[in-house]
Design a protein around this motif. Structure first.
Motif, short mmCIF file in Angstrom:
data_model
loop_
_atom_site.label_atom_id
_atom_site.label_comp_id
_atom_site.label_asym_id
_atom_site.label_seq_id
_atom_site.Cartn_x
_atom_site.Cartn_y
_atom_site.Cartn_z
N ARG A 589 0.84 -1.19 0.00
CA ARG A 589 0.00 0.00 0.00
C ARG A 589 0.88 1.25 0.00
N GLY A 590 0.57 2.20 -0.86
CA GLY A 590 1.30 3.46 -0.95
C GLY A 590 2.40 3.46 -1.99
N LYS A 591 2.75 2.27 -2.52
CA LYS A 591 3.78 2.20 -3.56
C LYS A 591 3.20 2.67 -4.90
N LYS A 592 4.07 3.21 -5.75
CA LYS A 592 3.64 3.67 -7.07
C LYS A 592 3.29 2.48 -7.95
N ALA A 593 2.11 2.51 -8.57
CA ALA A 593 1.70 1.42 -9.45
C ALA A 593 2.41 1.53 -10.80
N PHE A 594 2.66 0.40 -11.39
CA PHE A 594 3.31 0.37 -12.70
C PHE A 594 2.42 1.07 -13.73
N ASP A 595 3.01 1.98 -14.50
CA ASP A 595 2.25 2.76 -15.49
C ASP A 595 2.12 1.95 -16.79
N PHE A 596 1.18 1.01 -16.77
CA PHE A 596 1.02 0.10 -17.91
C PHE A 596 0.56 0.84 -19.16
N GLN A 597 0.82 0.21 -20.30
CA GLN A 597 0.33 0.71 -21.59
C GLN A 597 -0.78 -0.21 -22.08
N ALA A 598 -1.78 0.36 -22.76
CA ALA A 598 -2.91 -0.42 -23.26
C ALA A 598 -3.53 0.28 -24.45
N VAL A 599 -4.46 -0.42 -25.10
CA VAL A 599 -5.20 0.15 -26.23
C VAL A 599 -6.67 -0.08 -25.97
N SER A 600 -7.49 0.91 -26.30
CA SER A 600 -8.94 0.81 -26.09
C SER A 600 -9.61 0.23 -27.33
N GLN A 646 -15.13 10.54 -10.38
CA GLN A 646 -13.99 10.26 -9.52
C GLN A 646 -13.51 8.81 -9.58
N ILE A 647 -14.29 7.92 -10.22
CA ILE A 647 -13.96 6.49 -10.21
C ILE A 647 -14.01 5.93 -11.62
N ALA A 648 -13.03 5.12 -11.97
CA ALA A 648 -13.02 4.45 -13.27
C ALA A 648 -12.89 2.94 -13.04
N PHE A 649 -13.83 2.19 -13.58
CA PHE A 649 -13.76 0.73 -13.55
C PHE A 649 -13.13 0.28 -14.87
N VAL A 650 -11.99 -0.40 -14.79
CA VAL A 650 -11.22 -0.77 -15.98
C VAL A 650 -11.08 -2.27 -16.07
N SER A 651 -11.51 -2.82 -17.19
CA SER A 651 -11.33 -4.25 -17.48
C SER A 651 -10.10 -4.37 -18.39
N LEU A 652 -9.00 -4.85 -17.82
CA LEU A 652 -7.72 -4.88 -18.54
C LEU A 652 -7.40 -6.31 -18.96
N SER A 653 -7.52 -6.57 -20.26
CA SER A 653 -7.28 -7.91 -20.79
C SER A 653 -5.79 -8.15 -21.01
N VAL A 654 -5.35 -9.36 -20.69
CA VAL A 654 -3.95 -9.75 -20.93
C VAL A 654 -3.87 -10.72 -22.11
N GLN A 675 -12.96 -0.88 -21.45
CA GLN A 675 -12.33 -2.10 -21.95
C GLN A 675 -10.98 -1.77 -22.57
N LEU A 676 -9.92 -2.35 -22.01
CA LEU A 676 -8.56 -2.11 -22.50
C LEU A 676 -7.85 -3.44 -22.74
N LEU A 677 -6.95 -3.42 -23.71
CA LEU A 677 -6.07 -4.57 -23.98
C LEU A 677 -4.64 -4.16 -23.63
N ALA A 678 -4.03 -4.90 -22.71
CA ALA A 678 -2.68 -4.55 -22.26
C ALA A 678 -1.66 -4.74 -23.37
N LYS A 679 -0.75 -3.80 -23.51
CA LYS A 679 0.39 -3.92 -24.42
C LYS A 679 1.59 -4.30 -23.54
N ASP A 680 1.62 -5.58 -23.20
CA ASP A 680 2.58 -6.06 -22.21
C ASP A 680 3.86 -6.55 -22.88
N GLU A 681 4.65 -5.62 -23.37
CA GLU A 681 5.88 -5.99 -24.05
C GLU A 681 6.87 -6.61 -23.08
N ASN A 682 7.36 -7.78 -23.47
CA ASN A 682 8.34 -8.52 -22.67
C ASN A 682 7.83 -8.88 -21.29
#
Length: 734
Positions: A589-600, A646-654, A675-682
């Motif tokens: 808790r309190g740590k910076k979350a990874f700034d993931f990339q995705a496409v809508s 104030q709130i965003a519900f995000v469905s992030l597909s891997v 609805q987002l698709l993760a661009k999980d390079e490497n």
């Protein structure tokens, strides 16, 4: 025979002359034009996800598949019955037979006309389909049809296959129409047989049923993976055609059924012999075969991708150890594997794309891999063709229905349900064969049986006891002896299954069932249950990963990690566990979350930082994940109830398959979920968030800091409690 050849052309010309007044030409053109008209209208209103360079072939394919599955056999039945009924109705058979023409020429000429009409209808369908394609090209330039072309060689092959598949129907309907001198009876029999064929095809059974042949050809549109020109059901159609063409000729020549097949008795024996020979040949043609192993372990194939790839890597799960790097030259790759490969699951990786394959020692595997922006198309051939086809078609199967209905069942009733599923599953494995009649090897079937036993035992030992305790708290759980067979096949010590995630998951769940919440006992059970050192290390490694990411206290986590490092002997796993422990500490808790990339869905690139200023509720999922889909309605319900500025519900597909994600995400019920698709390079995102399993839920504050990295499932009431506690604007709902 001399008279036949001398008069054949005369009989054929006479049949062609009759066509002018039969309306058959218009019926042929109408049947061929009907589907292309519909498909052209549909083409203007449907999304086209196929690759641009395949669009024209897709136009033709859509027309062929829409027509030939049901309408084509129906047209063939109507056409053949009508051709013969015209002779019965006008009583022209006798008049024709007074001409100096052999009966054989008259009989076969009508059959040849029917066969030519069948072929002409298919060709007319192609012509109308091409016309429809040009209309689409003119009216909908966004399809980019002008950037593709028709593969006429491929179209010629599929048309010839459909035509051959129709020959059995033509000959049988010819025989029935000669036998029953009416329109209604042969037509009714043909229609019922076609409906039965569509049902058989849906269940994948009775591929020898002649009226199902064109439907099976539609199912195997791309043809044989093993290189055969005609499929088994198409070859059988030729056999049906030969038999009934001969039977029909006997009936036509002798006029009555009794004279044709019972008088003299030798005719009966001749007919029975012909049927017996046909049955033997059909059995031989349709008999499943197993491929033998190769002289060496070889991986080869063809790779088509818009992004240049210099090499393909063979990986061994679960640690994704590199077995071999294979160079790619001119889109081709080929390599011999010199190390011993136990039969199991492996991955081929090309850039950021992966494909899972089953293989082992002395296997020659050929992979045709096409990678597009919208997804991958993979065809696997070679010695493990059938095994990989089974895994793709059957998958793991959903056994959740056993648990969902368990509360209504006593232990003996539940045991019967489990054993029934086991027998059905084994039956599916042993009877499975590809469209090329190839069935999996015995080693694969043995592995799959053991995996099925373990999956069922997981339900028996882990899931049902929970249900039984809740609904029958005063009764002891005692299973009947009928489950002994399952227990014998499903022991925890099975190192040959180490590459199968289902096996490793079963061992962990069985160990957790014995240990309860005590992590020390949990690890001890795993250690004592698996004898093979490497397999034991792998399962301990995965158990440690799931355990440390569940812990919220870093001190407790570090102590547990020190304990596990003393159990795991593999140095590579020890290093990875230390890295995992560090990542778990970074998810505090309190740590910076990874700034993931995705496409809508609309193609817009997004990052987590794009949602700055909002609380972000994340749902990590994938289209292939059954538990994920069970959580979706709950997640969508919360989105409907709580979504605000104030709130965003995000469905992030891997998902790695972009097309599968787009199709699934487009049909989600609640549009309040982004609805987002993760661009999980490497795999950087998966590593940063420790996505060892999905579904996974996470809550992030407006500054991009982690509030809760291990939220309970959306179906758990605690999920909503956490939202109301952490997000001030929701306090009114408490």
């Amino acid at each position: 025979m001399r008279i036949f050849f001398a008069t054949h052309n005369k009989a054929l010309k006479a049949e062609a002359q009759k066509l002018r007044h039969s309306g058959m030409v218009w019926l042929c053109l109408g049947a061929a034009a009907f589907i292309p008209i519909l498909m052209t209208i549909i083409g203007f209103n449907m999304p086209w996800d196929s690759p641009v360079d395949e669009r024209w072939n897709k136009v033709i394919e859509n027309n062929l598949q829409a027509f030939t599955g049901f309408f084509f056999p129906l047209f063939v039945v109507i056409m053949m019955v009508r051709l013969v009924y015209l002779e019965h109705r006008s009583d022209t058979w006798k008049l024709v037979e007074t001409q100096p023409v052999s009966k054989a020429a008259i009989y076969f000429a009508k059959w040849e006309i029917a066969v030519l009409i069948s072929l002409a209808t298919l060709l007319a369908l192609i012509i109308f389909g091409v016309i429809g394609g040009y209309i689409l090209q003119w009216g909908k330039p966004s399809l980019k049809l002008d950037q593709s072309s028709v593969d006429w060689g491929r179209i010629a092959r599929i048309v010839s296959r459909y035509w051959v598949a129709s020959l059995g129907i033509i000959s049988i309907q010819y025989f029935l129409s000669l036998l029953m001198k009416s329109f209604a009876w042969p037509m009714s029999i043909g229609l019922i047989a076609i409906i039965a064929g569509s049902i058989f095809t849906g269940f994948g059974v009775l591929n020898w049923w002649p009226w199902a042949a064109t439907m099976y050809t539609t199912q195997s549109y791309d043809g044989s993976i093993s290189g055969q020109y005609f499929m088994a059901h198409e070859k059988i159609s030729l056999l049906w055609s030969a038999l009934f063409l001969w039977l029909g000729y006997q009936l036509y020549r002798r006029k009555t059924f009794a004279m044709a097949f019972f008088r003299p008795v030798s005719n009966l024996f001749l007919a029975l012999a012909a049927i017996g020979v046909l049955a033997l040949i059909i059995w031989t043609v349709n008999k499943p075969i197993q491929l033998s192993r190769y002289e060496a372990t070889v991986i080869a194939g063809e790779l088509e991708t818009t992004t240049p790839v210099s090499q393909i890597t063979l990986l061994r799960p679960p640690l994704m150890d590199t077995v071999l790097n294979i160079p790619v030259k001119d889109k081709q790759f080929h390599a011999r594997v010199n190390t011993a490969l136990p039969a199991g699951m492996y991955y081929l990786r090309a850039g950021n794309n992966r494909v899972e394959i089953f293989m082992g020692d002395k296997d020659s595997v050929y992979v045709n891999w096409k990678i597009e922006e919208k997804g991958s198309d993979v065809k696997i051939a070679g010695t493990r063709l059938a095994e990989n086809a089974y895994l793709k078609q059957a998958g793991g199967g959903d056994l959740s229905y056993l648990v969902e209905g368990a509360y209504r069942q006593t232990p003996p009733e539940f045991a019967r349900s489990v054993m029934s599923e086991w027998k059905d599953g084994v039956d599916r494995m042993t009877k499975f064969k590809t469209v090329d009649r190839i069935r999996p090897a015995e080693d694969f079937i043995a592995l799959q049986k053991k995996l099925l036993s373990m999956r069922l035992l997981s339900i028996v030992n882990v899931e049902y006891p929970k249900v039984h305790a809740a609904y029958y708290p005063n009764e002891d759980l005692k299973y009947p002896k009928s489950l002994d067979k399952l227990k014998a096949d499903g022991g925890l010590n099975a190192p040959e299954l180490a590459s199968f995630a289902n096996y490793r998951g079963y061992v962990r769940s069985a160990a957790r069932q014995q240990a309860g919440a005590n992590d020390s006992i949990y690890f001890n059970v795993i250690r004592d249950s698996v004898n093979d050192p490497y397999t034991r290390d792998v399962i301990l490694y995965e158990a440690a990963q799931e355990t440390i990411f569940r812990m919220k206290d870093s001190l407790h986590r570090n102590q547990t990690m020190a304990r596990i490092l003393g159990e795991v002997r593999d140095e590579k796993m020890r290093v990875k566990l230390l890295e995992a422990n560090e990542r778990a500490n970074n998810l505090q808790r309190g740590k910076k979350a990874f700034d993931f990339q995705a496409v809508s869905l609309n193609g817009k690139d997004m990052r987590l930082s794009s949602l700055a200023g909002k609380y972000v509720v994340l749902d990590f999922w994938a289209t292939w994940c059954v538990p994920c889909k069970k959580e979706t309605p709950y997640f969508e319900e919360y989105a409907q109830r709580y979504t605000s500025e104030q709130i965003a519900f995000v469905s992030l597909s891997v998902d790695e398959d972009k097309q599968a994600w787009r199709f699934d995400a487009n049909y989600k019920r609640n549009k309040r979920v982004l609805q987002l698709l993760a661009k999980d390079e490497n795999g950087k995102m998966s590593e940063a968030f420790a996505l060892n399993t999905i579904p996974r839920f996470m809550l992030i504050d407006p500054k991009g800091n982690i509030l809760n990295a291990q939220m309970p499932a959306a179906s758990d009431p605690e999920f909503e409690s956490i939202l109301q506690k952490e997000i001030p604007s929701l306090s009114r709902f408490q």
